[in-house]
Each structure stands twice: as C-alpha cells, then as structure tokens.
Design an enzyme around this catalytic site. Sequence first.
Site, PDB file in Angstrom:
ATOM      1  N   ASP A   1       0.864  -1.181   0.000  1.00  0.00           N
ATOM      2  CA  ASP A   1       0.000   0.000   0.000  1.00  0.00           C
ATOM      3  C   ASP A   1       0.901   1.233   0.000  1.00  0.00           C
ATOM      4  O   ASP A   1       2.129   1.107  -0.069  1.00  0.00           O
ATOM      5  CB  ASP A   1      -0.959  -0.015   1.209  1.00  0.00           C
ATOM      6  CG  ASP A   1      -2.281   0.655   0.858  1.00  0.00           C
ATOM      7  OD1 ASP A   1      -2.265   1.864   0.570  1.00  0.00           O
ATOM      8  OD2 ASP A   1      -3.310  -0.032   0.848  1.00  0.00           O
TER       9      ASP A   1
ATOM     10  N   HIS B   1      -2.566   3.040  -4.454  1.00  0.00           N
ATOM     11  CA  HIS B   1      -2.049   2.553  -3.167  1.00  0.00           C
ATOM     12  C   HIS B   1      -0.623   2.032  -3.356  1.00  0.00           C
ATOM     13  O   HIS B   1      -0.256   0.982  -2.835  1.00  0.00           O
ATOM     14  CB  HIS B   1      -2.959   1.460  -2.590  1.00  0.00           C
ATOM     15  CG  HIS B   1      -4.289   1.988  -2.127  1.00  0.00           C
ATOM     16  ND1 HIS B   1      -4.446   2.627  -0.923  1.00  0.00           N
ATOM     17  CD2 HIS B   1      -5.509   2.004  -2.718  1.00  0.00           C
ATOM     18  CE1 HIS B   1      -5.718   3.000  -0.785  1.00  0.00           C
ATOM     19  NE2 HIS B   1      -6.372   2.640  -1.858  1.00  0.00           N
TER      20      HIS B   1
ATOM     21  N   GLU C   1      -9.602   2.566  -5.586  1.00  0.00           N
ATOM     22  CA  GLU C   1      -9.358   3.980  -5.273  1.00  0.00           C
ATOM     23  C   GLU C   1      -8.222   4.605  -6.084  1.00  0.00           C
ATOM     24  O   GLU C   1      -7.377   5.302  -5.524  1.00  0.00           O
ATOM     25  CB  GLU C   1      -9.078   4.131  -3.765  1.00  0.00           C
ATOM     26  CG  GLU C   1     -10.251   3.664  -2.918  1.00  0.00           C
ATOM     27  CD  GLU C   1     -10.020   3.823  -1.434  1.00  0.00           C
ATOM     28  OE1 GLU C   1     -10.891   4.381  -0.776  1.00  0.00           O
ATOM     29  OE2 GLU C   1      -8.968   3.364  -0.919  1.00  0.00           O
TER      30      GLU C   1
END
Length: 757
Positions: free
Chosen positions: A187, A262, A330
């Site tokens: 991440d 990420h 995302e």
Amino acid sequence: MKRLLPLLLFALYGATLRAAVPEPLLLPRPAAVETGRGTFRMTRKTPFVAEDAAQAALVRSFAVVALGYAPEVTVAVPRSSAVRFATDPSLADEGYRLEVTPGGIAVAASSERGFLYALQTLGQLLPDARAAEWRVPAVRIADAPRFAYRGLMLDVARYFIPKEHVLKIIDAIAALKINTLHLHLSDDNGWRVEIRRYPRLTEVGAWRVDRPGVPFPARRNALQWEEATVGGYYTQDDIREIVAYAAARRIDVIPEIDIPAHSNAALAAYPCLACPVVDKYIGVLPGLGGDNARIIFCAGNDAVYEFLQNVLDEVMALFPSRRIHLGGDEADKYYWALCPRCRERMRAEGMTDPEQLQGYFMKRLAAYVRRRGREVCGWDELTRAELPEEAIVYGWQGRGDLALRAARQGHRFVMTPAQVCYLIRYQGPQWFEPETYFGNNTLRGLFDYDPVGADWDPAWRDLLLGVQASLWTEFCSSPEEVDYLLFPRTAALAEIGWSQPDRKRWPEFLGALDRYVGRLAGAGIVAARSMYNIQHTVRPLDGRLEVRLACERPDVEIRFTTDGSEPAARSAAYRGPVVVDRATTLRCATFRRGERMGEVLTLAIGWNKATARPVEGLGPQGALLVNGVRGQRNSDFEWCGRTGGELTATVDLLREEELRRCTLGTIANPGMGIYLPREVLVELSSDGEHFVGAARWEAPADSLFADWRGVRDVVLDLGGAAARWVRVRARSAGVAPPTAPRPGREAQLCCDEIAIE
Ligand code: ACM
Ligand code: ZN
C-alpha cells in the site's frame, strides 16, 4: 398396536430425554445437531483408526492442530473403543459427520477439510484439554458450510503485523473453520514482501517516517531527508513459513499486490515507474498522504508492466494459492490525465476516459496472471471498466452492491462490505473505543448480516463465493491492537460464512463465543469486550428527554444511578426508557450475577432553554442539537453534519424568553475533513416568520483549516434580547487547501448542541 404401544411410549420418553440434553455450544453452529445420552470417555491414549496410511498421516497432523496433541493413529482395528475415520464420498465438500456414542466416535468426510473440521468440532466438545480424561457428550452432528469462501483479510501494509503474530491469528481463525487468509501486502504506507529482483521494494518501501501520537489521517507526509524508521517486511522464507503454517490448517493464503494505486511505497523505491509528470518527492506515506495519494503507477510506460510481471512471478512462486489479488481500488487518475505517456496509451488504444485506461491496465496484468494458471481477484472498482476475464470481484463499497454489477456479467464475487465487514470501524459504543474511522460495525451487526439479498437473481447466489471480514490497520501499532479489532468479530464472520441463516441464534452464538474467547485468552489473544458496553440514545419527547440504554448482550442487566454515584449490582435496574426533565448525571453499566461486565457510561445531560424544544430545518437529526448530550467523537451519533454550505436550525422555545447567550457545539478533525465553521449567525424572532440578526461570530482567518482537533464551543452574546424563536446559521469552512489531509474537498461541518441561556 398392543405390542407397539410400549415402543411408542419408549420413543416418546427418549425424545423427551433427548430434548432435555442441551445442544453443545459450537462455533460456527453446525447444520444439524442431535444430542444423545451418555458420554464417551476419551483420553490422549484413545486410539484413532484410519482407513489407510495416507489418511492416518492426515488425521495425525489435523489432530495436532485441532486437539493440541498427536494421538496414536492406526489402520488396524483396535480392541478398545476408538475414534474411527471413514471416507464418505456422498458428503459435501468441507462437510463432515461426527457421531459420538458411549462406545466410540465415528468421523466421516469426503475431503481433507471435512476431516479437519470434524476434529475442530470434536475439540470444541472436549471440556478441558488439560484433564486426564474427557467425557465427550453423545451427539450426532451433520455439518457443511453455507459458503465455500470464508475469509479474513489482514492489512499488513499499514501496520506490519509480525510473522509470529500472523501465525497466532492463523491458529485462531482455523478453529473457526475460516479457510482463506487474504494478505494485503502493499500500500502507500509500506511494501511487505521481499522481492529478490527488486531489493529496494523492501530496503526503501518497507519503511516510513514515524509520527508518534498522531492518528493516521492527520499524519504529515515525509520530507525527503527525514529518516524512515517504522515498518518491516516478510522475507521469502517468512512467507513460505506463513503459507505452510496456513496450509497445515487448510487455509488458503491469497496475496494482494494492490495496483495501480495505493502504490507510494513501491514508487518511493522506484520513482521512475510513476508518471513522468509527477514533480514532487515520492516517499512511503505515514498517513493518508493528501495529494500524494494520487501518485500511482504510470499506465503508459511498458517498464511498469514488466516490473509488475516480474514482481508477480516471485509472488506466484511464493504463494501456491489459485487466487491472486491485484487490488484496483481507489485509483485517482489525476496524473494519468496529465501524463503524455498515459495519454498516448489512451490514444493508441482508442480510449477516451481514464477509467478505460485502468480497465486496460488491470486486464493486461490479469491476463499475465491467468496465463500462469491462476485466478485474478480485485476490488469492486474493477466494475467501472471492462472486467478482466473471469475476475473475482470483492464488493466493499457501502453494502457491496457494486459486486452485483460483476454478477450481472457472470463474474464470481466475494462480499466484504465496508459498512458491515470492515473491522477498522468501531465495534461498540464509541466513547469507550480507541479512535478509528467512520461508524459502527458491531459484533451483532456482523452476526445479523446476510450477504444474499432477498431480491437477488438466483444466478447471483451461485456466483457468490462467500464472505470476508477485512481488517485495515491504519489505527494499529501493536499486535494487541490488531487482536482487539479482530476478536471477537471474526467469530461472527465465521458464523455467517458457515451457518445457514435459519441456524443462527444470537444467545447460543454468544454462549459458544464465550468459550472461544476463553480459549483465545489461553493462547495469549485478548478479545475486545465492547459487546458489554452500553449505547445510549437521548431524544426529546413532549418537552422532556427520553434516555434509552441498550447493550448487545441479552444476558446482562443494565443498572444505573442518577445521583452521580458509580453504578453497582444493587443500583436501579433499567427496564425501559428513563425520562429526564432537568440536568441529570446518569451513570450506568452492565452486570451479570453481581459482576460488572462493561465500562461505566456517564451521561452528563445538560438543561437550558433550548433543551427538548422543537427544532426545524434539519429533519429528525435536529433533535440531537437539543438533547442535552455533548458529543465526543465526530461519528458518535451526537452530531448533525453537513458538507459545504450552511447548517441552519431554528429552535422554538415555546414562549418568549430573555436571552443572554447562545452556544453552538462544534468539532474539528482535519484528518476526516471536518472543520470548525467559518461563520455563525444567530437570528431571533417573536413570530416565527421575521428574523433579525442578533449576533455574529467569525473564525480568525488563520485558524480556519488549522491542524487542530477537538470539540469547540462557539459562544454568541445575545445581550438579554427577548424572542421565542432562535435561528442558528453556521457556515462551513469551505474547500480544504492543498496542504490539508483531504485537499480539495468541501469541509464537513458538525454540530452537537445548541444551548440557549
Ligand atoms: C478498500 O477499502 N479501498 C478496498
Ligand atoms: Zn503515466
């Protein structure tokens, strides 16, 4: 008939006796349990009898896992009573039959997991592993799981969970018949797996700067020369050990390498793989990252695909799992839209929308993984573009409904909806919980969840692989904090993954859970006790306040005081709403058999001219502003919120009053995009129609987006004016500046109380 009657009477008598033997408390609850009479006396010497040598080896290793000792396993028929194992191909995959009689125990299954799970169940039937002899109650259990996929995700990127602790967690979930461990290995905040070909991934990517005492969303990004001291990673040997340990418990470990977003940890190590238009320092992020979270892998650079393929080669060599998770969540396309390489890629591929570019990116790497015989998993953002072939979609946003888009296209999916299954959320009344994100996902909420919608197309049910609890670790900094969020809620996940809905019973579940929690404690894992705490709701009712108290556990009583003293076992019992008509300190706690079970809740209920009066302008939420109770956390159900614009509430005092002061309770939490108001106006009226300005408060310009968190009262002097209606207008701070934790977003304004004196 004459001859049948005694038999019939005997059968009825037997049935009565059977009913009198309570079902053993098992977790997850088996599909069918029939209790019998008597017990089987078992010791560590009791022989286990397998059908052949291979099964004997399997049973021996499973017994070590499930019972904690290695029994003598033979393939010969022993003289004494025994635990016998038999393959029964008619049983469901992972299912088993376990029959305990005073003469012995018979286990049947069709798969390895079936035998393991039978032994796990037997382990739960044993009263105390340390006794010399156990009396196993006679019982016949026929069991099989509702879902084939019963998963737990650990985010080892935000907080690096030490290997030894991962192994402990594997033991704890194996006992619950959970069969999948999803490891979120990369991440923005860390890269956690050694990749031999790219050593900087762990030399650089596994380490971030320390921001001691600052909660994740509020942490400032690293400056280039700051030393990175927090982190860690699993060596390839560590991974092999974790995978083997899980395999011995028949738990599949799915690795996740999250792409294209990420990825700040990977890009900190290899910045050349970001879009060339990124003109700032790329570091491993200690927190949310603000604008830096938009830095993602460049989709126009072929070296990126080559790099990720090489990484995935090593990952696939380490993880034998059929499934490889590629993330996909995302991804902000800010840089892709600016990047000449990404734009050229879009042009060459005939794409007009950067979402299509993510579709291309994911499909290209998914195809690579598939060519190596593996299946690809991804988060539900994959449904925003063409899905990679055969991809398994993990529904997480809201209640997971985006995964149904994948189901409509014939894709398999897993449900792990944030609003139910994300263990980062509060697990109980928030005033007692360590700070974390968002709202509540309680034990009961998870237990009550049924991933299958009543309105579903039956085909979607067949595509639903199962359920997963997902632990994001933004707020964890020790193994104990991980345990606290995982347990006991992971047990509820196991229950919904395994048990049929008509078998779920909350009180029985809690009974079995208590035993499980006791065994966890024996293994050094301390579970949260949030289920014993009290959630309050205080609402105006006919000019007074009605206080409701609730606890998730039905097997406790709530006792309370109103004189400020500590509640005790002999304090008044709560039997229904308590009505309050003046300032009151109500203190309460749960008790069982005289022992206090949860934390003491202290409700300091204030009283002023606005308390319990009608409020217009905010719908039912407006009642929170006059309920006499102050909030502590922006998500603790005491706040009226709005994003951007103005929050307006009009309180009707029901009679003309002389007014000295109006106080508006507000809160700031920049990490969550919550800021104090820019301006507050109070207007007064005597007829409810014509309002005149009476006071104004303005935030000092330099404090608007200050890096400050807490509750703040805005006090406005009304100078003794007379009015019946008081209108409070609070203007939101506006758009958060580029330096804010959530830049470019409209500020959220939250108010908990209007006090008028
Ligand atoms: C996610 O929570 N971003 C999958
Ligand atoms: Zn690019």
